[in-house]
Design a protein around this motif. Structure first.
Motif, PDB file in Angstrom:
ATOM      1  N   LEU A 101       0.830  -1.216   0.000  1.00 53.47           N
ATOM      2  CA  LEU A 101       0.000   0.000   0.000  1.00 53.47           C
ATOM      3  C   LEU A 101       0.862   1.262   0.000  1.00 53.47           C
ATOM      4  O   LEU A 101       0.511   2.261  -0.631  1.00 53.47           O
ATOM      5  N   TYR A 102       2.002   1.205   0.705  1.00 54.52           N
ATOM      6  CA  TYR A 102       2.915   2.352   0.778  1.00 54.52           C
ATOM      7  C   TYR A 102       3.605   2.631  -0.557  1.00 54.52           C
ATOM      8  O   TYR A 102       4.235   3.670  -0.729  1.00 54.52           O
ATOM      9  N   HIS A 103       3.486   1.694  -1.475  1.00 59.00           N
ATOM     10  CA  HIS A 103       4.017   1.896  -2.830  1.00 59.00           C
ATOM     11  C   HIS A 103       2.886   2.005  -3.853  1.00 59.00           C
ATOM     12  O   HIS A 103       3.137   2.079  -5.046  1.00 59.00           O
ATOM     13  N   GLY A 104       1.643   1.975  -3.361  1.00 62.57           N
ATOM     14  CA  GLY A 104       0.510   1.975  -4.282  1.00 62.57           C
ATOM     15  C   GLY A 104      -0.617   2.890  -3.850  1.00 62.57           C
ATOM     16  O   GLY A 104      -0.430   4.102  -3.703  1.00 62.57           O
ATOM     17  N   GLU A 105      -1.783   2.274  -3.569  1.00 60.84           N
ATOM     18  CA  GLU A 105      -3.006   3.082  -3.414  1.00 60.84           C
ATOM     19  C   GLU A 105      -3.022   3.991  -2.183  1.00 60.84           C
ATOM     20  O   GLU A 105      -3.775   4.959  -2.144  1.00 60.84           O
ATOM     21  N   ALA A 106      -2.195   3.706  -1.169  1.00 61.90           N
ATOM     22  CA  ALA A 106      -2.189   4.576   0.014  1.00 61.90           C
ATOM     23  C   ALA A 106      -1.374   5.853  -0.194  1.00 61.90           C
ATOM     24  O   ALA A 106      -1.536   6.819   0.561  1.00 61.90           O
ATOM     25  N   VAL A 107      -0.524   5.865  -1.213  1.00 61.46           N
ATOM     26  CA  VAL A 107       0.414   6.988  -1.395  1.00 61.46           C
ATOM     27  C   VAL A 107      -0.287   8.346  -1.506  1.00 61.46           C
ATOM     28  O   VAL A 107       0.044   9.271  -0.749  1.00 61.46           O
ATOM     29  N   PRO A 108      -1.279   8.507  -2.401  1.00 64.21           N
ATOM     30  CA  PRO A 108      -1.908   9.845  -2.498  1.00 64.21           C
ATOM     31  C   PRO A 108      -2.611  10.274  -1.209  1.00 64.21           C
ATOM     32  O   PRO A 108      -2.605  11.457  -0.857  1.00 64.21           O
ATOM     33  N   LEU A 109      -3.188   9.312  -0.479  1.00 60.53           N
ATOM     34  CA  LEU A 109      -3.887   9.637   0.768  1.00 60.53           C
ATOM     35  C   LEU A 109      -2.903  10.072   1.851  1.00 60.53           C
ATOM     36  O   LEU A 109      -3.137  11.047   2.575  1.00 60.53           O
ATOM     37  N   ILE A 110      -1.773   9.342   1.942  1.00 61.19           N
ATOM     38  CA  ILE A 110      -0.757   9.692   2.939  1.00 61.19           C
ATOM     39  C   ILE A 110      -0.060  10.994   2.540  1.00 61.19           C
ATOM     40  O   ILE A 110       0.266  11.826   3.390  1.00 61.19           O
ATOM     41  N   ALA A 111       0.132  11.195   1.239  1.00 68.05           N
ATOM     42  CA  ALA A 111       0.773  12.428   0.747  1.00 68.05           C
ATOM     43  C   ALA A 111      -0.043  13.656   1.140  1.00 68.05           C
ATOM     44  O   ALA A 111       0.509  14.707   1.470  1.00 68.05           O
ATOM     45  N   ALA A 112      -1.377  13.502   1.131  1.00 65.72           N
ATOM     46  CA  ALA A 112      -2.246  14.633   1.489  1.00 65.72           C
ATOM     47  C   ALA A 112      -2.102  14.981   2.975  1.00 65.72           C
ATOM     48  O   ALA A 112      -2.159  16.154   3.350  1.00 65.72           O
TER      49      ALA A 112
ATOM     50  N   PHE B  20       0.619  13.797   5.070  1.00 66.44           N
ATOM     51  CA  PHE B  20       2.040  13.932   5.454  1.00 66.44           C
ATOM     52  C   PHE B  20       2.899  14.106   4.202  1.00 66.44           C
ATOM     53  O   PHE B  20       3.617  13.170   3.798  1.00 66.44           O
ATOM     54  N   PRO B  21       2.845  15.264   3.552  1.00 65.44           N
ATOM     55  CA  PRO B  21       3.577  15.430   2.283  1.00 65.44           C
ATOM     56  C   PRO B  21       5.085  15.203   2.406  1.00 65.44           C
ATOM     57  O   PRO B  21       5.735  14.810   1.430  1.00 65.44           O
ATOM     58  N   ASP B  22       5.638  15.414   3.605  1.00 66.33           N
ATOM     59  CA  ASP B  22       7.097  15.308   3.771  1.00 66.33           C
ATOM     60  C   ASP B  22       7.606  13.865   3.810  1.00 66.33           C
ATOM     61  O   ASP B  22       8.811  13.638   3.825  1.00 66.33           O
ATOM     62  N   VAL B  23       6.707  12.865   3.846  1.00 66.89           N
ATOM     63  CA  VAL B  23       7.180  11.472   3.971  1.00 66.89           C
ATOM     64  C   VAL B  23       7.184  10.725   2.633  1.00 66.89           C
ATOM     65  O   VAL B  23       7.507   9.545   2.582  1.00 66.89           O
ATOM     66  N   ILE B  24       6.833  11.412   1.557  1.00 67.44           N
ATOM     67  CA  ILE B  24       6.805  10.766   0.242  1.00 67.44           C
ATOM     68  C   ILE B  24       8.127  11.025  -0.480  1.00 67.44           C
ATOM     69  O   ILE B  24       8.560  12.160  -0.636  1.00 67.44           O
ATOM     70  N   VAL B  25       8.753   9.931  -0.899  1.00 69.55           N
ATOM     71  CA  VAL B  25      10.017  10.026  -1.648  1.00 69.55           C
ATOM     72  C   VAL B  25       9.888   9.171  -2.901  1.00 69.55           C
ATOM     73  O   VAL B  25       9.579   7.977  -2.831  1.00 69.55           O
ATOM     74  N   GLU B  26      10.089   9.798  -4.058  1.00 69.99           N
ATOM     75  CA  GLU B  26      10.007   9.106  -5.358  1.00 69.99           C
ATOM     76  C   GLU B  26       8.715   8.303  -5.502  1.00 69.99           C
ATOM     77  O   GLU B  26       8.710   7.136  -5.911  1.00 69.99           O
ATOM     78  N   GLY B  27       7.608   8.923  -5.125  1.00 70.01           N
ATOM     79  CA  GLY B  27       6.297   8.317  -5.357  1.00 70.01           C
ATOM     80  C   GLY B  27       5.896   7.212  -4.400  1.00 70.01           C
ATOM     81  O   GLY B  27       4.915   6.503  -4.642  1.00 70.01           O
ATOM     82  N   ALA B  28       6.655   7.046  -3.317  1.00 69.57           N
ATOM     83  CA  ALA B  28       6.312   6.015  -2.332  1.00 69.57           C
ATOM     84  C   ALA B  28       6.484   6.585  -0.928  1.00 69.57           C
ATOM     85  O   ALA B  28       7.149   7.609  -0.732  1.00 69.57           O
ATOM     86  N   VAL B  29       5.877   5.920   0.039  1.00 71.97           N
ATOM     87  CA  VAL B  29       6.022   6.348   1.434  1.00 71.97           C
ATOM     88  C   VAL B  29       7.385   5.883   1.947  1.00 71.97           C
ATOM     89  O   VAL B  29       7.722   4.702   1.871  1.00 71.97           O
ATOM     90  N   ASP B  30       8.172   6.838   2.445  1.00 74.66           N
ATOM     91  CA  ASP B  30       9.477   6.519   3.039  1.00 74.66           C
ATOM     92  C   ASP B  30       9.242   6.192   4.516  1.00 74.66           C
ATOM     93  O   ASP B  30       8.879   7.057   5.303  1.00 74.66           O
TER      94      ASP B  30
ATOM     95  N   LEU C 298       6.133  10.447  13.074  1.00 73.91           N
ATOM     96  CA  LEU C 298       5.284   9.921  14.149  1.00 73.91           C
ATOM     97  C   LEU C 298       5.947  10.069  15.515  1.00 73.91           C
ATOM     98  O   LEU C 298       5.273  10.305  16.519  1.00 73.91           O
ATOM     99  N   ALA C 299       7.273   9.938  15.552  1.00 75.07           N
ATOM    100  CA  ALA C 299       7.998  10.095  16.816  1.00 75.07           C
ATOM    101  C   ALA C 299       7.852  11.524  17.339  1.00 75.07           C
ATOM    102  O   ALA C 299       7.704  11.754  18.544  1.00 75.07           O
ATOM    103  N   LYS C 300       7.868  12.484  16.407  1.00 77.48           N
ATOM    104  CA  LYS C 300       7.737  13.904  16.795  1.00 77.48           C
ATOM    105  C   LYS C 300       6.292  14.268  17.110  1.00 77.48           C
ATOM    106  O   LYS C 300       6.030  15.137  17.937  1.00 77.48           O
ATOM    107  N   ASN C 301       5.353  13.622  16.415  1.00 80.97           N
ATOM    108  CA  ASN C 301       3.925  13.956  16.566  1.00 80.97           C
ATOM    109  C   ASN C 301       3.110  12.682  16.791  1.00 80.97           C
ATOM    110  O   ASN C 301       2.457  12.189  15.863  1.00 80.97           O
TER     111      ASN C 301
END
Length: 199
Positions: free
Chosen positions: A38-49, A51-61, A69-72
């Motif tokens: 999911l972190y490389h597919g359908e969840a990416v646009p939802l997570i990007a909305a 947490f935009p800072d966690v997306i690297v090259e189209g996938a969740v880093d 999450l550690a900070k917040n």
């Protein structure tokens, strides 16, 4: 079809145990692998909305996500609200497919089974466990793991003692792979026997 919920705290040998069930021909749905997909597919646009800072090259880093999450810590709830429904949908597809193919037993490998209330969706709970000292040794051998990270992970998990108390079966992985394989075989035999007896 008997649905087994397989769980266990970090370092207890859950993934190895899931592989032992698969070895016996039992279909396994691995929640961690589903999340990875999911972190490389359908969840990416939802997570990007969210947490935009966690997306690297189209996938969740995952590293960046962990840092966020550690900070917040409040963001765990936001992430779960995005990911859990997608995971549940994949899980249902897996169960439908297994039922259609005639499987009599399936495994849902769910690391946070009790933490997310997933025990209510399964027929039997199998908890993978071992001595706490062995658990710690295993986890600290992992790349990038520290005692601090280990403690943080444990703090989010239901204590092993409580998991064991709530289990239908416990597999102790502290005595080697052959012992674990034997315990897996016994559980499968017991469940099939119960099923035939109508219990």
């Amino acid at each position: 079809m008997i649905v087994i919920g397989l769980t266990g705290s970090i370092g207890m040998g859950k993934s190895t145990t899931a592989a032992l069930f698969a070895e016996q021909g039992i279909p396994v749905n691995d929640s961690d692998r589903v999340v990875h997909e999911l972190y490389h597919g359908e969840a990416v646009p939802l997570i990007a909305a969210a947490f935009p800072d966690v997306i690297v090259e189209g996938a969740v880093d995952r590293t960046k996500l962990s840092e966020n999450l550690a900070k917040n810590p409040a963001n765990f709830k936001v992430l779960e609200a995005i990911v859990h429904p997608l995971v549940r949908s994949r899980e249902q597809d897996f169960l439908d497919s297994a039922r259609d193919s005639g499987a009599d037993i399936v495994i849902l490998d769910i690391p946070l089974l009790f933490e997310t209330g997933a025990q209510d969706r399964v027929d039997v709970v199998v908890v993978v466990s071992c001595d706490p000292q062995l658990q710690k040794e295993r986890v600290l051998k992992r790349s990038g793991m520290t005692e601090e990270k280990f403690d943080l992970i444990l703090a989010r998990q239901v204590p092993d003692k409580e998991k064991r108390a709530r289990a239908d079966f416990i597999i102790d992985t502290g005595h080697g792979i052959e012992s674990a394989r034997s315990q897996v075989g016994e559980i499968i035999s017991t469940l099939r026997h119960r099923s035939r007896a109508g219990g």
